[in-house]
Design a protein around this motif. Structure first.
Motif, mmCIF file in Angstrom:
data_model
loop_
_atom_site.group_PDB
_atom_site.id
_atom_site.type_symbol
_atom_site.label_atom_id
_atom_site.label_comp_id
_atom_site.label_asym_id
_atom_site.label_seq_id
_atom_site.Cartn_x
_atom_site.Cartn_y
_atom_site.Cartn_z
ATOM 1 N N GLY A 233 12.878 52.383 -90.847
ATOM 2 C CA GLY A 233 14.131 52.276 -91.129
ATOM 3 C C GLY A 233 14.676 51.428 -92.010
ATOM 4 N N PHE A 234 13.959 50.314 -92.467
ATOM 5 C CA PHE A 234 14.175 49.092 -93.221
ATOM 6 C C PHE A 234 13.651 49.269 -94.615
ATOM 7 C CE2 PHE A 234 14.559 46.425 -89.231
ATOM 8 C CZ PHE A 234 16.036 46.375 -89.094
ATOM 9 N N HIS A 235 14.467 49.079 -95.646
ATOM 10 C CA HIS A 235 14.056 49.159 -96.964
ATOM 11 C C HIS A 235 14.197 47.865 -97.823
ATOM 12 C CE1 HIS A 235 14.462 53.579 -96.167
ATOM 13 N NE2 HIS A 235 15.531 53.134 -95.546
ATOM 14 N N LEU A 236 12.847 47.415 -98.485
ATOM 15 C CA LEU A 236 12.679 46.469 -99.049
ATOM 16 C C LEU A 236 13.096 46.548 -100.835
ATOM 17 C CD1 LEU A 236 9.549 44.803 -97.541
ATOM 18 C CD2 LEU A 236 12.040 44.600 -97.185
ATOM 19 N N LYS A 237 13.320 47.729 -101.383
ATOM 20 C CA LYS A 237 13.499 48.027 -102.589
ATOM 21 C C LYS A 237 15.099 48.462 -102.641
ATOM 22 C CE LYS A 237 9.072 49.705 -104.195
ATOM 23 N NZ LYS A 237 8.611 50.943 -104.211
ATOM 24 N N PRO A 238 15.878 48.355 -103.656
ATOM 25 C CA PRO A 238 17.085 48.638 -103.843
ATOM 26 C C PRO A 238 17.131 50.262 -103.644
ATOM 27 C CG PRO A 238 16.431 47.264 -105.745
ATOM 28 C CD PRO A 238 15.285 47.498 -104.853
ATOM 29 N N ARG A 239 18.357 50.500 -102.989
ATOM 30 C CA ARG A 239 18.624 51.952 -102.623
ATOM 31 C C ARG A 239 19.976 52.367 -103.718
ATOM 32 N NH1 ARG A 239 16.316 55.149 -98.509
ATOM 33 N NH2 ARG A 239 18.217 55.396 -97.471
ATOM 34 N N GLY A 240 19.853 53.667 -103.860
ATOM 35 C CA GLY A 240 21.089 54.118 -104.380
ATOM 36 C C GLY A 240 22.450 54.333 -103.685
ATOM 37 N N GLU A 241 23.430 54.550 -104.096
ATOM 38 C CA GLU A 241 24.844 54.690 -103.346
ATOM 39 C C GLU A 241 24.573 56.180 -102.722
ATOM 40 O OE1 GLU A 241 29.164 55.485 -105.168
ATOM 41 O OE2 GLU A 241 27.740 54.646 -106.359
ATOM 42 N N HIS A 242 23.874 57.032 -103.253
ATOM 43 C CA HIS A 242 23.760 58.358 -102.753
ATOM 44 C C HIS A 242 22.396 58.531 -102.330
ATOM 45 C CE1 HIS A 242 27.830 59.516 -103.568
ATOM 46 N NE2 HIS A 242 27.695 59.246 -104.719
ATOM 47 N N ILE A 243 22.103 58.943 -101.269
ATOM 48 C CA ILE A 243 20.528 59.206 -100.868
ATOM 49 C C ILE A 243 20.343 60.869 -100.767
ATOM 50 C CG2 ILE A 243 18.787 58.973 -99.246
ATOM 51 C CD1 ILE A 243 19.715 56.216 -100.304
ATOM 52 N N CYS A 244 19.438 61.417 -101.470
ATOM 53 C CA CYS A 244 18.922 62.871 -101.315
ATOM 54 C C CYS A 244 17.399 62.785 -100.917
ATOM 55 C CB CYS A 244 19.081 63.267 -102.835
ATOM 56 S SG CYS A 244 18.655 65.106 -102.907
ATOM 57 N N THR A 245 17.676 63.835 -99.652
ATOM 58 C CA THR A 245 16.376 63.514 -99.004
ATOM 59 C C THR A 245 15.962 64.981 -99.019
ATOM 60 O OG1 THR A 245 17.000 61.641 -97.690
ATOM 61 C CG2 THR A 245 15.184 63.145 -96.980
ATOM 62 N N VAL A 246 14.895 65.350 -99.463
ATOM 63 C CA VAL A 246 14.353 66.821 -99.615
ATOM 64 C C VAL A 246 13.149 66.839 -98.521
ATOM 65 C CG1 VAL A 246 12.990 68.660 -100.666
ATOM 66 C CG2 VAL A 246 14.725 67.006 -101.835
ATOM 67 N N CYS A 247 13.399 68.063 -97.563
ATOM 68 C CA CYS A 247 12.405 67.938 -96.507
ATOM 69 C C CYS A 247 11.238 68.874 -96.910
ATOM 70 C CB CYS A 247 13.114 68.925 -95.269
ATOM 71 S SG CYS A 247 11.968 68.824 -93.895
ATOM 72 N N MET A 248 10.178 68.128 -96.734
ATOM 73 C CA MET A 248 8.814 68.922 -97.221
ATOM 74 C C MET A 248 7.913 69.488 -96.248
ATOM 75 S SD MET A 248 9.254 68.862 -100.706
ATOM 76 C CE MET A 248 7.511 69.261 -101.222
ATOM 77 N N GLY A 249 8.618 69.410 -94.837
ATOM 78 C CA GLY A 249 7.748 69.944 -93.697
ATOM 79 C C GLY A 249 7.339 71.242 -93.866
ATOM 80 N N THR A 250 6.239 71.752 -93.021
ATOM 81 C CA THR A 250 5.857 73.082 -93.278
ATOM 82 C C THR A 250 6.581 74.248 -93.433
ATOM 83 O OG1 THR A 250 3.919 72.421 -92.141
ATOM 84 C CG2 THR A 250 3.922 74.508 -92.537
ATOM 85 N N ALA A 251 7.644 74.252 -92.603
ATOM 86 C CA ALA A 251 8.528 75.503 -92.432
ATOM 87 C C ALA A 251 9.638 75.069 -93.798
ATOM 88 C CB ALA A 251 9.646 75.190 -90.982
#
Ligand code: FES
Length: 163
Positions: A69-87
């Motif tokens: 959960g901790f991030h060492l690199k700068p992150r954007g104001e908006h986070i877009c996460t695409v699920c790439m799990g099997t389903a």
């Protein structure tokens, strides 16, 4: 080009002041607060955290890199996460990721140079029935299609930045 972030030293002081000095047990809480303030853990903040709590830099980095959960690199104001799990994958998640990469001009795992967006991919968040799934700023969007994702990203990108 990599994204750059400038830290407000007063904000760093303000976060540190909320945590008692010389108490190593407070490290995780302090890291959470620093990340909430800066959206990631800047090197300068980690060094000051070590000093503040009486820990070595190696100890602080050890904890900061241990938890996902901790991030060492700068992150954007908006986070877009695409699920790439099997389903999600069998329902077209790869096309969603490609669309987001095209629209934001970054690859998965990267942040736009203007620090507006970070694009991420995950492997299943346990909401398979909603797939293909995209999470935008913590909100789940199920049955996603590339054109709808494009519109959602466009709307966010038209909004003025919060900082
Ligand atoms: S595979 Fe996407 S939520 Fe499970």
């Amino acid at each position: 080009m990599s994204a750059q972030a400038v830290i407000d030293p007063a904000e760093l002081d303000e976060v540190l002041a909320r945590h008692p000095q010389g108490q190593p047990a407070g490290l995780v809480n302090l890291l959470h607060d620093l990340q909430a303030a800066f959206r990631y853990l800047p090197e300068q903040a980690l060094e000051r955290a070590a000093e503040h709590l009486g820990l070595s830099s190696a100890e602080v980095y050890g904890v900061a890199t241990f938890y996902e959960g901790f991030h060492l690199k700068p992150r954007g104001e908006h986070i877009c996460t695409v699920c790439m799990g099997t389903a999600c994958h069998v329902r077209g998640a790869a096309r969603l990721l490609e669309q987001a990469e095209r629209d934001l001009a970054v690859r998965a795992g990267q942040t736009t140079p203007d620090l507006r967006f970070t694009l991420e991919q995950v492997n299943c968040v346990g909401a398979c029935a909603l797939g293909p799934l995209v999470i935008l700023d913590g909100k789940y969007h199920g049955s996603m299609a590339p054109d709808r994702l494009s519109r959602l990203l466009g709307k966010l990108s038209d909004k003025k930045g919060s900082k």
